[in-house]
Design a protein around this motif. Structure first.
Motif, PDB file in Angstrom:
ATOM      1  N   GLY A 126       7.366 -57.464  -4.327  1.00  0.00           N
ATOM      2  CA  GLY A 126       7.938 -56.144  -4.609  1.00  0.00           C
ATOM      3  C   GLY A 126       7.589 -55.087  -3.586  1.00  0.00           C
ATOM      4  N   CYS A 127       6.648 -55.345  -2.714  1.00  0.00           N
ATOM      5  CA  CYS A 127       6.206 -54.354  -1.728  1.00  0.00           C
ATOM      6  C   CYS A 127       7.274 -54.163  -0.653  1.00  0.00           C
ATOM      7  N   LYS A 128       7.581 -52.937  -0.341  1.00  0.00           N
ATOM      8  CA  LYS A 128       8.635 -52.627   0.637  1.00  0.00           C
ATOM      9  C   LYS A 128       8.057 -52.162   1.966  1.00  0.00           C
ATOM     10  N   CYS A 129       6.802 -52.498   2.238  1.00  0.00           N
ATOM     11  CA  CYS A 129       6.159 -52.003   3.469  1.00  0.00           C
ATOM     12  C   CYS A 129       7.019 -52.270   4.706  1.00  0.00           C
ATOM     13  N   GLY A 130       7.639 -53.454   4.754  1.00  0.00           N
ATOM     14  CA  GLY A 130       8.441 -53.795   5.936  1.00  0.00           C
ATOM     15  C   GLY A 130       9.572 -52.810   6.147  1.00  0.00           C
ATOM     16  N   MET A 131      10.262 -52.447   5.072  1.00  0.00           N
ATOM     17  CA  MET A 131      11.372 -51.500   5.182  1.00  0.00           C
ATOM     18  C   MET A 131      10.850 -50.105   5.535  1.00  0.00           C
ATOM     19  N   ILE A 132       9.670 -49.775   5.035  1.00  0.00           N
ATOM     20  CA  ILE A 132       9.101 -48.455   5.314  1.00  0.00           C
ATOM     21  C   ILE A 132       8.623 -48.365   6.758  1.00  0.00           C
ATOM     22  N   LEU A 133       8.011 -49.434   7.248  1.00  0.00           N
ATOM     23  CA  LEU A 133       7.504 -49.434   8.622  1.00  0.00           C
ATOM     24  C   LEU A 133       8.624 -49.395   9.657  1.00  0.00           C
ATOM     25  N   GLN A 162      11.147 -44.637  -2.526  1.00  0.00           N
ATOM     26  CA  GLN A 162      12.208 -45.616  -2.811  1.00  0.00           C
ATOM     27  C   GLN A 162      11.652 -46.995  -3.149  1.00  0.00           C
ATOM     28  N   CYS A 163      10.343 -47.178  -2.995  1.00  0.00           N
ATOM     29  CA  CYS A 163       9.727 -48.443  -3.421  1.00  0.00           C
ATOM     30  C   CYS A 163       9.469 -48.353  -4.928  1.00  0.00           C
ATOM     31  N   PRO A 164       9.947 -49.331  -5.694  1.00  0.00           N
ATOM     32  CA  PRO A 164       9.782 -49.246  -7.154  1.00  0.00           C
ATOM     33  C   PRO A 164       8.319 -49.266  -7.607  1.00  0.00           C
ATOM     34  N   LEU A 165       7.418 -49.691  -6.752  1.00  0.00           N
ATOM     35  CA  LEU A 165       6.008 -49.758  -7.150  1.00  0.00           C
ATOM     36  C   LEU A 165       5.250 -48.469  -6.834  1.00  0.00           C
ATOM     37  N   PHE A 166       5.859 -47.595  -6.018  1.00  0.00           N
ATOM     38  CA  PHE A 166       5.170 -46.394  -5.540  1.00  0.00           C
ATOM     39  C   PHE A 166       4.713 -45.511  -6.705  1.00  0.00           C
ATOM     40  N   GLY A 167       3.399 -45.280  -6.760  1.00  0.00           N
ATOM     41  CA  GLY A 167       2.851 -44.391  -7.778  1.00  0.00           C
ATOM     42  C   GLY A 167       2.785 -45.013  -9.170  1.00  0.00           C
ATOM     43  N   THR A 216       2.502 -49.122 -10.077  1.00  0.00           N
ATOM     44  CA  THR A 216       1.437 -50.129  -9.935  1.00  0.00           C
ATOM     45  C   THR A 216       0.736 -50.002  -8.584  1.00  0.00           C
ATOM     46  N   CYS A 217       1.303 -49.255  -7.655  1.00  0.00           N
ATOM     47  CA  CYS A 217       0.692 -49.113  -6.326  1.00  0.00           C
ATOM     48  C   CYS A 217       0.253 -47.660  -6.103  1.00  0.00           C
ATOM     49  N   THR A 218      -1.029 -47.448  -6.064  1.00  0.00           N
ATOM     50  CA  THR A 218      -1.610 -46.120  -5.826  1.00  0.00           C
ATOM     51  C   THR A 218      -2.765 -46.286  -4.833  1.00  0.00           C
ATOM     52  N   PRO A 278      -4.109 -50.189  -4.432  1.00  0.00           N
ATOM     53  CA  PRO A 278      -2.962 -50.397  -3.554  1.00  0.00           C
ATOM     54  C   PRO A 278      -2.409 -51.821  -3.639  1.00  0.00           C
ATOM     55  N   THR A 279      -1.088 -51.915  -3.556  1.00  0.00           N
ATOM     56  CA  THR A 279      -0.460 -53.234  -3.492  1.00  0.00           C
ATOM     57  C   THR A 279      -0.289 -53.671  -2.048  1.00  0.00           C
ATOM     58  N   GLY A 280       0.124 -52.759  -1.201  1.00  0.00           N
ATOM     59  CA  GLY A 280       0.389 -53.094   0.197  1.00  0.00           C
ATOM     60  C   GLY A 280      -0.450 -52.246   1.138  1.00  0.00           C
ATOM     61  N   PRO A 281      -0.487 -52.632   2.407  1.00  0.00           N
ATOM     62  CA  PRO A 281      -1.332 -51.936   3.374  1.00  0.00           C
ATOM     63  C   PRO A 281      -0.908 -50.498   3.650  1.00  0.00           C
ATOM     64  N   CYS A 282       0.370 -50.171   3.435  1.00  0.00           N
ATOM     65  CA  CYS A 282       0.807 -48.793   3.695  1.00  0.00           C
ATOM     66  C   CYS A 282       0.182 -47.810   2.704  1.00  0.00           C
ATOM     67  N   MET A 283      -0.347 -48.333   1.599  1.00  0.00           N
ATOM     68  CA  MET A 283      -0.996 -47.466   0.615  1.00  0.00           C
ATOM     69  C   MET A 283      -2.509 -47.453   0.806  1.00  0.00           C
ATOM     70  N   VAL A 284      -3.038 -48.428   1.544  1.00  0.00           N
ATOM     71  CA  VAL A 284      -4.493 -48.542   1.680  1.00  0.00           C
ATOM     72  C   VAL A 284      -5.038 -47.586   2.718  1.00  0.00           C
ATOM     73  N   THR A 303       1.884 -44.751   5.552  1.00  0.00           N
ATOM     74  CA  THR A 303       2.947 -43.847   5.108  1.00  0.00           C
ATOM     75  C   THR A 303       2.909 -43.639   3.603  1.00  0.00           C
ATOM     76  N   CYS A 304       2.707 -44.713   2.848  1.00  0.00           N
ATOM     77  CA  CYS A 304       2.730 -44.576   1.382  1.00  0.00           C
ATOM     78  C   CYS A 304       1.552 -43.720   0.914  1.00  0.00           C
ATOM     79  N   ALA A 305       0.393 -43.910   1.520  1.00  0.00           N
ATOM     80  CA  ALA A 305      -0.774 -43.107   1.141  1.00  0.00           C
ATOM     81  C   ALA A 305      -0.536 -41.638   1.479  1.00  0.00           C
TER      82      ALA A 305
END
Ligand code: SF4
Length: 313
Positions: free
Chosen positions: A260-267, A275-280, A282-284, A288-294, A299-301
């Motif tokens: 479910g992680c959209k890091c590739g599309m975000i990067l 636009q990632c369904p996990l943002f905020g 299950t992913c905070t 964090p679910t993906g590296p963009c939040m870690v 970007t997600c962080a």
């Protein structure tokens, strides 16, 4: 009328899941001390992270300079010290310097897992993505401090795309955006150095020399982009005794990104984090679910910090 998209500018975020998994497999071996910069420690691999391994009692240490890891190796001759070599041209010279230092001191228990990336080939790869909708590039000032403006000139000329090297203060960013807007309006494309207090045309020749002494150019796997020719580095044969890949010899099949992680599309600028369904959900940043939040540079962080889900439109 200006949309600012984040590209693959955070080294932690572009590190592939397979590289993280390989690092974790090495870090959990008996007799290994793993040294890492702080932003890698919470990045989740397929089944664990360095933080989890540390909680389980593995010897994982945060260092602030690569040479600190060499010193740990000197102080612990009965252990193997593994450094996570992650970063762009900004960090690579310091890792190269640590290998030269270990070589000079005849240290035999220091190893680097080389996951370094080069910015130039990634820019070319972004230009090949048809739906990326990029009109100009704010180029990374910290990388350009090392490479110099000259690194990006062929790219701007080949693709006819405006480029501005920007620093990090708000005024630096605004100056870079102004440069891009000006270039677009006047239909010209060049590399403008908007960070002259840090960047010169030739960069840092000593750092480049150290990098080239230790590393050869290699292909590399980027999270969300895939394999890019010539976008990575590998340790030269002369220094292969410090190459963790040789020493630990761990081969893993490619690991899929977290479900479910959209890091590739975000990067690649094709989605923004909300636009990632996990943002905020299950992913905070706390989980964090993906590296963009870690990573704090992710970007997600950044979106979560400055535009959290509760206030977003
Ligand atoms: Fe990946 Fe989390 Fe960002 Fe979604 S919000 S793209 S799951 S890091």
């Amino acid at each position: 009328g200006i949309t600012l998209l984040s590209g693959p500018g955070c080294p932690v975020c572009v590190t592939s899941q397979t590289e993280i998994d390989r690092l974790c497999r090495m870090a959990e071996m008996d007799g290994v001390i793993t040294a890492t910069f702080g932003d890698m420690i919470r990045v989740p691999g397929s089944d664990t992270s360095l933080a989890d391994l540390k909680a389980e009692g593995k010897d994982i240490r945060i260092v602030y300079a690569a040479t600190d890891a060499v010193e740990i190796a000197v102080q612990n001759p009965d252990k193997k010290v593994l450094l996570a070599g992650i970063g762009f041209e900004t960090t690579t010279p310091t890792i190269a310097a640590s290998i030269l230092m270990a070589h000079r001191m005849s240290v035999t228990n220091y190893f680097v897992l080389c996951c370094h990336k080069r910015v130039g080939p990634a820019l070319d790869a972004l230009m090949q993505i048809k739906d990326a909708r990029i009109d100009g590039f704010l180029l990374p000032g910290h990388v350009a401090v090392i490479t110099g403006t000259r690194e990006f000139v062929p790219f701007a000329e080949a693709h006819g795309i405006p480029c501005a090297i920007a620093g990090f203060e708000p005024a630096d960013i605004l100056r870079g955006i102004l440069s891009l807007a000006g270039q677009i309006v006047s239909a010209c494309a060049r590399v403008e150095n908007c960070y002259p207090r840090g960047v010169t045309y030739d960069g840092n020749p000593r750092a480049i020399q150290v990098m080239e002494a230790v590393f050869d150019v290699a292909d590399a796997e980027w999270r969300g982009i895939g394999r890019i020719d010539g976008s990575g580095l590998k340790i030269k044969k002369k220094y292969e005794m410090f190459d963790a890949e040789n020493h630990f010899d761990i081969t893993l099949p490619p690991s899929p990104p977290p479900s479910g992680c959209k890091c590739g599309m975000i990067l690649t600028g094709r989605l923004v984090p909300p636009q990632c369904p996990l943002f905020g959900k299950t992913c905070t940043p706390a989980a964090p679910t993906g590296p963009c939040m870690v990573s704090g540079e992710g970007t997600c962080a950044a979106y979560y910090r400055y535009h959290p889900p509760a206030t977003r439109e």
